[in-house]
Structures are given as structure tokens and as C-alpha cells.
Scaffold this active site. Structure first.
Site, PDB file in Angstrom:
ATOM      1  N   LYS A   1      45.323  42.363  53.915  1.00 36.82           N
ATOM      2  CA  LYS A   1      46.015  42.744  52.418  1.00 36.82           C
ATOM      3  C   LYS A   1      46.089  44.304  52.551  1.00 36.82           C
ATOM      4  CE  LYS A   1      44.445  42.476  47.700  1.00 36.82           C
ATOM      5  NZ  LYS A   1      43.166  41.915  46.919  1.00 36.82           N
ATOM      6  N   SER A  37      44.496  39.296  43.259  1.00 38.22           N
ATOM      7  CA  SER A  37      45.499  40.108  43.478  1.00 38.22           C
ATOM      8  C   SER A  37      45.747  39.999  44.878  1.00 38.22           C
ATOM      9  CB  SER A  37      44.949  41.406  43.621  1.00 38.22           C
ATOM     10  OG  SER A  37      43.960  41.839  44.266  1.00 38.22           O
ATOM     11  N   SER A  69      39.914  37.506  43.041  1.00 30.99           N
ATOM     12  CA  SER A  69      41.352  38.208  43.714  1.00 30.99           C
ATOM     13  C   SER A  69      41.644  37.314  45.023  1.00 30.99           C
ATOM     14  CB  SER A  69      41.454  39.481  44.138  1.00 30.99           C
ATOM     15  OG  SER A  69      41.664  40.225  42.422  1.00 30.99           O
TER      16      SER A  69
END
Length: 463
Positions: A79, A149, A173
Site C-alpha cells: 500500500k 482505504s 481499511s
């Protein structure tokens, strides 16, 4: 079956048996990224040349001294909050444009030591402050949200564009996008996986964990990344999970919530999750009805902690370059400036009470089973959802509602696919346990997964 279609466990087995080379596997995954990325938008950066060079090194090492472990030669993604030396970490934000990491995060360092091959960085909702990841499309239906996210990581794994990926989880997330894209997501116990070199959203709620195709895959990644790090103040030196056994579930008590987790949940989600819970009973578990303590305070505590902590982290850049933030993130950061110290301290006190209450709840059960999110992936741009009881809820509030308790209390939480709605969109079930019982949720998830067909399959619409 092409190499990109293999789960981590399958790919690792083939590499160690010399049936598949890391170069062949990495080339297959990179080709898959090239084929689907234009429709998905999972990646910020794809470092193809560096990944192939790493795969060549891994192949040479495996041919020489043998594999370092199950992740050696396996292509993965990080990420875009997680530093990797020499690679941009932009947090999917114009605020971080041009930022290049000078050293590895602890997670990247440990994955590198395990021999994993870094493909690149995946999109996040800007600075992880959102639940949709607007740059990225859902792997099962490109007109729908990816979830956030860690949306880029979930979509990359679901589409075969990474054998596994790392994400972060502050209010769901990892678990939200994993559930919406039909993959496995693990939020470990707070402090179990170090956050050194990871851009923070809310330091008392942030976790780092894997997104994978199967539960066994998640266990392999956790083994490689967990462990104390003196550079992370929240890092723990307590017991680490070292075994993830399968078998049956005889003697295990599974808590079934009477409140909160099945309130305002889509009927198809409830039906699939309750069916999965009944499957756990068929596998030997005892089902126990439980009351979720302090349920009415969950969202207030989550936002009461997250909003001021996020604003404090961004204080300088918010004042220096406010126009570089996306509008939704800027509004939340500015709202944090209005939170009083008293409100923040009350949220901290409530969190302590909630942790104690959840510990007492777990005195009577081994695992809590519940929906991960109350609905499947919404359409891109949809802002609210209307429930059967007449209430209207923001999509972001809906997605965070069932995930937030595990962040507030720090307990391990695993999501895994358990069905699909009428539109064919994935549905996830969440398993939680006491802190440091990560092996327990992984065991239960693995036993369930082995009892059903289709575990680990790619999203068909990404083909």
C-alpha cells in the site's frame, strides 16, 4: 492455470518444488497487471524492471542454497503508505508528490529478508482517510467502489495483479476492501506487526496486515512480518503466533452477536453470514449468543480518537498546502481542529472501558463471528444508503460501523469470503478473538475455508 492465478501457498509450493521459477511467476503477474490495470487502477507505481531483477536474484538463490522460506520469490505489493527504499510513497496524495523513501519500512525490510519480490505500490484513499479509494475500481464490478482505504491492495490481489499485498487498517481499511473484493484480509492484534516507516492516519488505531487469496496465505505473511520493533512505540514483545493448525472446531465457542453486528444489515449479507456461522457449528463449534458491550458508543469513540489524531499528524502540511488535499480529506482534517482536548480524553477513557468490557465478553467465547460490512460494494459516487427501518446512513459510516470495534479494542480480526449477493458481489464474514489470539482466528477461518468450494478464486469480471 496460469501462474498469476495461483494463491501464495500454491505458488510457494511450486517454487520450492522447482516446478515454477520466481521469474516465470513474476512475469505472469506483471503481464496480468498490464492486461487489467487500465480498468482497475489498483497501482500508483509498478516497478517492473526492479521486480524482474529481484525475481532473478531469488531464482539464483533458490537454485543455490534453497529457499529462505515460503515467501521467497513471491511477487507482492505494498500500500502506498508503506515505505520501500528508493520508491515513491505518495499516500495517493498531491501533498506527497515527489516523495521518495530513503529507507525500508520495517514491514518491507522483513518481507525483503523473506525473499518476497516487490512489484510496486497500490492506491489508497488519500492518506488512508476514507473507505472507498476513488482512484480504484472494484475487481468484480468496475462501476462500483473498491472499498478503502487499502482498495488498491485488495483489487490487485482479487484480480491476480499481486500474489499478496500489504495494507493498513485504522477503522476497517484492510477488511472493508477485502470483503468488497472477495479476498482475505487480516488486521492483526494492535502492535503485533510494526508500523515503523508507515504513514500514519491515527497512531492509536493504525494496524498493518496482509490481503491474500486464502487464510493460509495470510498466516504465512503474518509469520514473516510479526515481531517486536524497538522503533515503533506501540510494538509489542508479547506472544507471537507460531502455529496455524487446521483440523476441526470441536470444543471451540463461537460468539454470535445479538446486537450491533446484524443491525441495519442487507438481508443477503445477513443470510450468507448466518449460513457461514451455521457451517462453523457443523464443523464442531458451539454457538453462543453474546451481547456486544457499549455498542451505542462505538462510532463516537472511533471518530473521537481518529479525527484529532489525524489532524495532529497533518498539522503542518494542512496549514502550508491545504489546497493540495482532496476536498473530502481536507474537510475531515479541518474538523479535527475543532475537537477539544476534553472530547479526545473522553474518547480515550471510553476506549479503556470498551477494551475491558470486550475482554469480559471473550471470557465466555473463543471467537466472535459477524458480518464484515453491512452491504456489498456500492456504486461509485454513491454517498448514502437507505435502510429498511427508514434511516439514511453515509456510505463511509456504514462501512466503518462493523469494523471499528476491533480497532478500538486492538483485537485481531480476519475477514474471509462467505458468499455473494444477487448481483454476484462478494460478502465477507469477520472473525475476532482476544488480543494475541491471531492464530485462533486464522485457524477458524482456515477450517471454514477448507470446508467450502471456490476458496481463493479470482474475480471473474477482472479477466
Amino acid at each position: 492455470m496460469q501462474p498469476f492465478e495461483l494463491s501464495l501457498t500454491e505458488a510457494s509450493r511450486a517454487v520450492r518444488a522447482r516446478e515454477l521459477s520466481p521469474v516465470e511467476l513474476t512475469e505472469s503477474v506483471l503481464a496480468r497487471i498490464a492486461a487489467v490495470e487500465g480498468r482497475l487502477g489498483a497501482y500508483v507505481t509498478v516497478a517492473a524492471d526492479a521486480a524482474l531483477a529481484a525475481a532473478v536474484r531469488a531464482e539464483r538463490e533458490i537454485s543455490g542454497s534453497g529457499p529462505r522460506g515460503p515467501l521467497h520469490g513471491i511477487p507482492m505489493a505494498l500500500k502506498d503508505l508503506i515505505d520501500a527504499e528508493g520508491m515513491p510513497t505518495t499516500a495517493s496524495s498531491h501533498v506527497r508528490a515527489g516523495h521518495v523513501a530513503e529507507r525500508d519500512s520495517r514491514v518491507a525490510e522483513r518481507l525483503g529478508a523473506a525473499g518476497a519480490v516487490l512489484l510496486g505500490k497500490t492506491h489508497t484513499h488519500e492518506f488512508a482517510y476514507g473507505l472507498t479509494t476513488p482512484q480504484t475500481n472494484n475487481a468484480w464490478d468496475h462501476s462500483r467502489v473498491a472499498g478503502g482505504s487499502s482498495g488498491g491492495s485488495a483489487v490487485a490481489v482479487a484480480a491476480g495483479g499481486a500474489t499478496f499485498a500489504m495494507g493498513t487498517d485504522t477503522g476497517g481499511s484492510i477488511r472493508v476492501p477485502a470483503a468488497l473484493n472477495g479476498v482475505v484480509g487480516l488486521k492483526p492484534t494492535y502492535g503485533l506487526v510494526p508500523r515503523t516507516g508507515v504513514t500514519s492516519l491515527s497512531w492509536s488505531l493504525d494496524h498493518v496486515g496482509p490481503l491474500t487469496r486464502t487464510v493460509q496465505d495470510a498466516a504465512l505473511v503474518l509469520s514473516a512480518t510479526a515481531g517486536h520493533d524497538p522503533r515503533d512505540p506501540a510494538s509489542v514483545s508479547g506472544p507471537m503466533p507460531d502455529r496455524f493448525p487446521g483440523g476441526d472446531l470441536r470444543g471451540l465457542k463461537v460468539g454470535v452477536p445479538r446486537n450491533h453486528y446484524f443491525d441495519r444489515v442487507a438481508p443477503e449479507v445477513e443470510e450468507s453470514v448466518r449460513g457461514a456461522i451455521e457451517r462453523l457449528a457443523e464443523l464442531g463449534a458451539e454457538l453462543v449468543d453474546v451481547e456486544i458491550p457499549m455498542a451505542r458508543y462505538i462510532q463516537a469513540v472511533q471518530w473521537g480518537l481518529m479525527v484529532p489524531e489525524a489532524t495532529a499528524y497533518h498539522e503542518r502540511s494542512l496549514r502550508a498546502t491545504p489546497d493540495l488535499y482532496a476536498a473530502d480529506v481536507r474537510i475531515l482534517l479541518e474538523a479535527g481542529e475543532l475537537t477539544s482536548a476534553g472530547d479526545y480524553l473522553r474518547a480515550q477513557r471510553a476506549r479503556t472501558m470498551m477494551r475491558d468490557a470486550w475482554a469480559r465478553m471473550f471470557d465466555g467465547i473463543d471467537v466472535l463471528a459477524a458480518p464484515t460490512v453491512p452491504m456489498t460494494a456500492t456504486g461509485a459516487g454513491q454517498e448514502t444508503v437507505e435502510w429498511a427501518d427508514g434511516t439514511t446512513e453515509a456510505v463511509s459510516d456504514s462501512y466503518v460501523r462493523l469494523c471499528a470495534p476491533a480497532n478500538i479494542t486492538g483485537v485481531p480480526a480476519l475477514t474471509l469470503p462467505v458468499g455473494h449477493d444477487r448481483a454476484g458481489l462478494p460478502i465477507g464474514m469477520q472473525l475476532m478473538a482476544r488480543p494475541f489470539r491471531d492464530a485462533t482466528v486464522l485457524r477458524v477461518g482456515r477450517v471454514y475455508e477448507e470446508s467450502v468450494a471456490g476458496a481463493g478464486r479470482l474475480a471473474p469480471l477482472a479477466a
